[in-house]
Design an enzyme around this catalytic site. Structure first.
Site, PDB file in Angstrom:
ATOM      1  N   ASP A  16       0.808  -1.227   0.000  1.00 30.38           N
ATOM      2  CA  ASP A  16       0.000   0.000   0.000  1.00 30.38           C
ATOM      3  C   ASP A  16       0.838   1.273   0.000  1.00 30.38           C
ATOM      4  OD1 ASP A  16      -2.209  -1.678   0.101  1.00 30.38           O
ATOM      5  OD2 ASP A  16      -2.243  -1.674   2.295  1.00 30.38           O
ATOM      6  N   LYS A  19       1.864   1.935  -5.182  1.00 23.93           N
ATOM      7  CA  LYS A  19       2.382   1.316  -6.420  1.00 23.93           C
ATOM      8  C   LYS A  19       1.465   1.584  -7.601  1.00 23.93           C
ATOM      9  CE  LYS A  19       2.309  -2.607  -4.269  1.00 23.93           C
ATOM     10  NZ  LYS A  19       2.078  -2.154  -2.880  1.00 23.93           N
ATOM     11  N   GLY A  43      -4.554  -4.326  -3.788  1.00 27.49           N
ATOM     12  CA  GLY A  43      -5.552  -3.308  -4.100  1.00 27.49           C
ATOM     13  C   GLY A  43      -4.789  -2.056  -4.485  1.00 27.49           C
ATOM     14  N   HIS A  44      -4.782  -1.736  -5.763  1.00 26.96           N
ATOM     15  CA  HIS A  44      -3.989  -0.608  -6.261  1.00 26.96           C
ATOM     16  C   HIS A  44      -4.933   0.508  -6.700  1.00 26.96           C
ATOM     17  CE1 HIS A  44      -0.303  -3.385  -7.164  1.00 26.96           C
ATOM     18  NE2 HIS A  44      -0.734  -3.459  -5.921  1.00 26.96           N
ATOM     19  N   GLN A 222       2.039  -6.123  -3.107  1.00 24.88           N
ATOM     20  CA  GLN A 222       2.508  -6.226  -1.719  1.00 24.88           C
ATOM     21  C   GLN A 222       3.813  -5.432  -1.544  1.00 24.88           C
ATOM     22  OE1 GLN A 222       1.403  -9.552  -3.278  1.00 24.88           O
ATOM     23  NE2 GLN A 222      -0.519  -8.619  -2.706  1.00 24.88           N
ATOM     24  N   THR A 297      -7.484  -1.028   0.652  1.00 29.99           N
ATOM     25  CA  THR A 297      -8.156  -0.918  -0.647  1.00 29.99           C
ATOM     26  C   THR A 297      -8.934  -2.195  -0.950  1.00 29.99           C
ATOM     27  OG1 THR A 297      -6.260   0.402  -1.307  1.00 29.99           O
ATOM     28  CG2 THR A 297      -7.696  -0.324  -3.067  1.00 29.99           C
TER      29      THR A 297
HETATM   30  P1  GDP Z   1      -0.758   0.259  -3.567  1.00 27.52           P
HETATM   31  O1  GDP Z   1      -1.368  -1.002  -3.090  1.00 27.52           O
HETATM   32  O2  GDP Z   1       0.711   0.306  -3.305  1.00 27.52           O
HETATM   33  O3  GDP Z   1      -1.089   0.563  -5.000  1.00 27.52           O
HETATM   34  O4  GDP Z   1      -1.409   1.432  -2.672  1.00 27.52           O
HETATM   35  P2  GDP Z   1      -2.971   1.605  -2.312  1.00 27.52           P
HETATM   36  O5  GDP Z   1      -3.687   2.117  -3.486  1.00 27.52           O
HETATM   37  O6  GDP Z   1      -3.497   0.379  -1.651  1.00 27.52           O
HETATM   38  O7  GDP Z   1      -2.874   2.677  -1.148  1.00 27.52           O
HETATM   39  C1  GDP Z   1      -2.339   3.935  -1.364  1.00 27.52           C
HETATM   40  C2  GDP Z   1      -3.411   4.983  -1.022  1.00 27.52           C
HETATM   41  O8  GDP Z   1      -2.828   6.262  -0.947  1.00 27.52           O
HETATM   42  C3  GDP Z   1      -4.482   5.091  -2.067  1.00 27.52           C
HETATM   43  O9  GDP Z   1      -5.687   5.462  -1.453  1.00 27.52           O
HETATM   44  C4  GDP Z   1      -3.989   6.215  -2.982  1.00 27.52           C
HETATM   45  O10 GDP Z   1      -5.030   6.872  -3.665  1.00 27.52           O
HETATM   46  C5  GDP Z   1      -3.349   7.117  -1.965  1.00 27.52           C
HETATM   47  N1  GDP Z   1      -2.195   7.904  -2.433  1.00 27.52           N
HETATM   48  C6  GDP Z   1      -1.204   7.544  -3.290  1.00 27.52           C
HETATM   49  N2  GDP Z   1      -0.251   8.494  -3.356  1.00 27.52           N
HETATM   50  C7  GDP Z   1      -0.653   9.470  -2.516  1.00 27.52           C
HETATM   51  C8  GDP Z   1      -0.084  10.734  -2.112  1.00 27.52           C
HETATM   52  O11 GDP Z   1       0.992  11.119  -2.526  1.00 27.52           O
HETATM   53  N3  GDP Z   1      -0.792  11.474  -1.195  1.00 27.52           N
HETATM   54  C9  GDP Z   1      -1.975  11.058  -0.695  1.00 27.52           C
HETATM   55  N4  GDP Z   1      -2.578  11.838   0.197  1.00 27.52           N
HETATM   56  N5  GDP Z   1      -2.543   9.894  -1.050  1.00 27.52           N
HETATM   57  C10 GDP Z   1      -1.887   9.100  -1.937  1.00 27.52           C
HETATM   58  P1  IMO Z   2      -0.900  -4.234  -2.241  1.00 28.73           P
HETATM   59  O1  IMO Z   2      -0.442  -4.794  -3.554  1.00 28.73           O
HETATM   60  C1  IMO Z   2      -1.002  -4.571   2.114  1.00 28.73           C
HETATM   61  C2  IMO Z   2      -1.107  -8.640   3.784  1.00 28.73           C
HETATM   62  C3  IMO Z   2      -2.375  -9.059   4.493  1.00 28.73           C
HETATM   63  C4  IMO Z   2      -1.807  -9.999   5.543  1.00 28.73           C
HETATM   64  C5  IMO Z   2      -0.677 -10.697   4.774  1.00 28.73           C
HETATM   65  C6  IMO Z   2      -1.087 -12.042   4.183  1.00 28.73           C
HETATM   66  O2  IMO Z   2      -2.195  -3.524  -2.300  1.00 28.73           O
HETATM   67  O3  IMO Z   2       0.173  -3.456  -1.585  1.00 28.73           O
HETATM   68  P2  IMO Z   2      -2.608 -12.752   2.119  1.00 28.73           P
HETATM   69  O4  IMO Z   2      -4.060 -12.500   1.838  1.00 28.73           O
HETATM   70  O5  IMO Z   2      -1.689 -12.259   1.063  1.00 28.73           O
HETATM   71  O6  IMO Z   2      -2.354 -14.194   2.468  1.00 28.73           O
HETATM   72  O7  IMO Z   2      -2.300 -11.917   3.473  1.00 28.73           O
HETATM   73  O8  IMO Z   2      -0.334  -9.823   3.714  1.00 28.73           O
HETATM   74  N1  IMO Z   2      -1.292  -8.148   2.391  1.00 28.73           N
HETATM   75  C7  IMO Z   2      -1.227  -6.863   2.036  1.00 28.73           C
HETATM   76  N2  IMO Z   2      -1.050  -5.742   2.796  1.00 28.73           N
HETATM   77  N3  IMO Z   2      -1.098  -4.487   0.768  1.00 28.73           N
HETATM   78  C8  IMO Z   2      -1.242  -5.593   0.005  1.00 28.73           C
HETATM   79  O9  IMO Z   2      -1.214  -5.543  -1.349  1.00 28.73           O
HETATM   80  C9  IMO Z   2      -1.350  -6.843   0.637  1.00 28.73           C
HETATM   81  N4  IMO Z   2      -1.518  -8.105   0.197  1.00 28.73           N
HETATM   82  C10 IMO Z   2      -1.464  -8.892   1.282  1.00 28.73           C
HETATM   83  O10 IMO Z   2      -3.033  -7.954   5.074  1.00 28.73           O
HETATM   84  O11 IMO Z   2      -1.208  -9.262   6.568  1.00 28.73           O
HETATM   85 MG    MG Z   3      -2.887  -1.646  -1.826  1.00 26.85          MG
END
Ligand code: GDP
Ligand code: IMO
Ligand code: MG
Length: 429
Positions: A16, A19, A43-44, A222, A297
């Protein structure tokens, strides 16, 4: 000048990090974007033109008209969830016509999800806090060499035999599920027929694009500390989330990769169970949660929040071979003063800057903090590094100096346009 234009984007913390946002940004001139690990546990989030999209399987280049988007062989795919994702993409006016699925990718079946939840229940006090998407069970089948791969979806007779085998083998964990081979096939076969045109040897597509010098992004899921080998085991996911997983999860040769961008959130978050040295249980932790909108996400769970952790990042950099950092969510730190960054740990009173392998030792790590002056100005509209307040620049430079890696992109908001490119040659093709 590297001979090939293959770049890896990988999470440097516990997932999270942003990415999705950064991959979508970097994909502007990409010819292909391939996911190489994980499945719909990811969840991206991507925000552009005033709309928000959440991707679970689909690579973050899916909105680019002529970009080939690949679900690589290192992934695990839930056809039912993927089908829903494609439908919602199409409802938003985009197309999955350029989506290719590796015939070697493993398939998440409904029984994997049931087993994931049953295993969590059985763990009682030591739950991993999985996403419940069947990830552990499907990678278990892959490693046991009994898995069902995407190519198997195209052979209904073989598929039925395999499903019946798994329902028999796993019957002790599935007694309350009511699942039968016929009920699963009824759901899966119509989706398999829709996915069929895209199921192919994606390693060949990527290899040919690489040889032609095309622009390829390999999008991680991840993060380093969730990696099956290097993460805080057993509180990890079941795949190779680090950059080394990119060649094995796509079939591209390691030497084709020129740039490895580590996505680093300006503070640290983690979702699910496991050690977290810089976690904050106080008002600053709550503030990061709320200002950063740190809710999962995929699952909606609140994320645990804490200060930036340099020993963790140095470890992530070492095992990934990071060449660049994309620093995200810097805007969330606005107004917090002072800011702290862990520079070392103390374990049983002894200082170390090494991230321990044993999660029980990670649990014992007491961070030693450096304190930096914060800033008050709203930075969410800044378009260049020089527009940032001096203290924000100092925060960035502190990270660069300690990790000896350039921060090549700075994200100051969730929207695509809230992005500062510091080293365009590393970020834009
Ligand atoms: P990922 O799994 O690495 O793709 O990240 P996620 O989408 O799960 O979580 C990142 C969260 O931060 C999302 O809600 C994005 O919309 C938000 N986000 C990403 N970059 C920024 C930033 O620079 N500032 C803020 N405030 N939010 C951001
Ligand atoms: P993105 O790509 C954050 C965490 C779960 C749990 C552990 C194992 O959005 O960054 P699993 O379901 O994979 O067996 O869970 O890994 N986890 C994540 N945490 N972002 C993710 O993906 C994750 N994918 C798995 O919360 O702790
Ligand atoms: Mg994510």
């Amino acid at each position: 000048m590297a001979k090939y234009n293959v770049r890896v984007i990988t999470g440097a913390q516990w997932g999270d990090e942003g990415k999705g946002k950064v991959t979508h940004f970097m994909a502007k001139k990409a010819d292909a974007v391939a996911r190489f690990a994980g499945g719909c546990n990811a969840g991206h989030t991507i925000i552009f033109d005033g709309r928000k999209y959440k991707l679970h399987h689909l690579p973050s280049g899916i909105f680019m008209e002529n970009c080939i988007n690949i679900l690589g062989n290192g992934m695990v795919i839930d056809p039912i969830i993927l089908d829903g994702e494609i439908t919602s993409l199409e409802q938003s006016g985009f197309s999955a016509k350029n989506l290719k699925i590796s015939d070697r990718a493993h398939i998440i079946m409904p029984y994997h999800r049931c087993i994931d939840s049953k295993q969590e229940t059985n763990r009682q006090g030591s739950k991993l806090g999985t996403t419940g998407r069947g990830i552990g069970p499907v990678y278990t089948d892959k490693a046991s060499r009994t898995g069902i791969r995407a190519a198997d979806l195209l052979d209904p007779v073989l598929l039925k035999e395999k499903i019946e085998f798994h329902l028999r083998e796993k019957s002790a964990l599935l007694s309350e599920s009511g699942l039968t081979a016929d009920s699963i096939l009824e759901q899966i076969l119509p989706i398999a027929a829709k996915l069929k045109p895209g199921i192919t040897d994606t390693s060949l597509i990527l290899h040919n694009l690489m040889k032609e010098g095309k622009n390829i992004l390999l999008e991680g899921a991840q993060g380093a500390l969730l990696d099956i080998d290097f993460g805080t085991y057993p509180y990890v996911t079941s795949s190779s989330a680090i950059s080394g997983g990119a060649p094995s999860g796509t079939g591209l040769p390691p030497w084709s990769i020129s740039t490895i961008v580590g996505i680093v959130k300006a503070y640290t978050t983690r979702i699910g169970t496991g050690p977290f040295p810089t976690e904050l249980a106080d008002d600053t932790g709550k503030r990061l949660l709320e200002t950063g909108a740190e809710y999962g996400t995929t699952t909606g769970r609140p994320r645990r929040c804490g200060w930036l952790d340099l020993p963790l990042l140095a470890f992530a950099s070492r095992i990934n071979g990071l060449t660049d950092i994309a620093l995200t969510k810097l805007d969330v730190l606005t107004g917090i003063n002072p800011l702290k960054i862990a520079v070392k740990y103390k374990i049983d009173g002894i200082e170390t800057d090494n991230f321990p392998a044993d999660s029980r030792m990670v649990d014992k790590c007491e961070p030693v903090y450096a304190q930096l002056e914060g800033w008050q100005e709203d930075i969410s509209g800044c378009k260049s590094k020089s527009e940032l307040p001096e203290n924000a620049r100092k925060y960035i430079e502190f990270i660069e100096k300690n990790l000896e890696i350039p921060v090549s992109l700075i994200s100051v908001g969730a929207d695509h346009d809230q992005t500062i490119i510091v080293h365009p040659e590393k970020i834009l093709f």
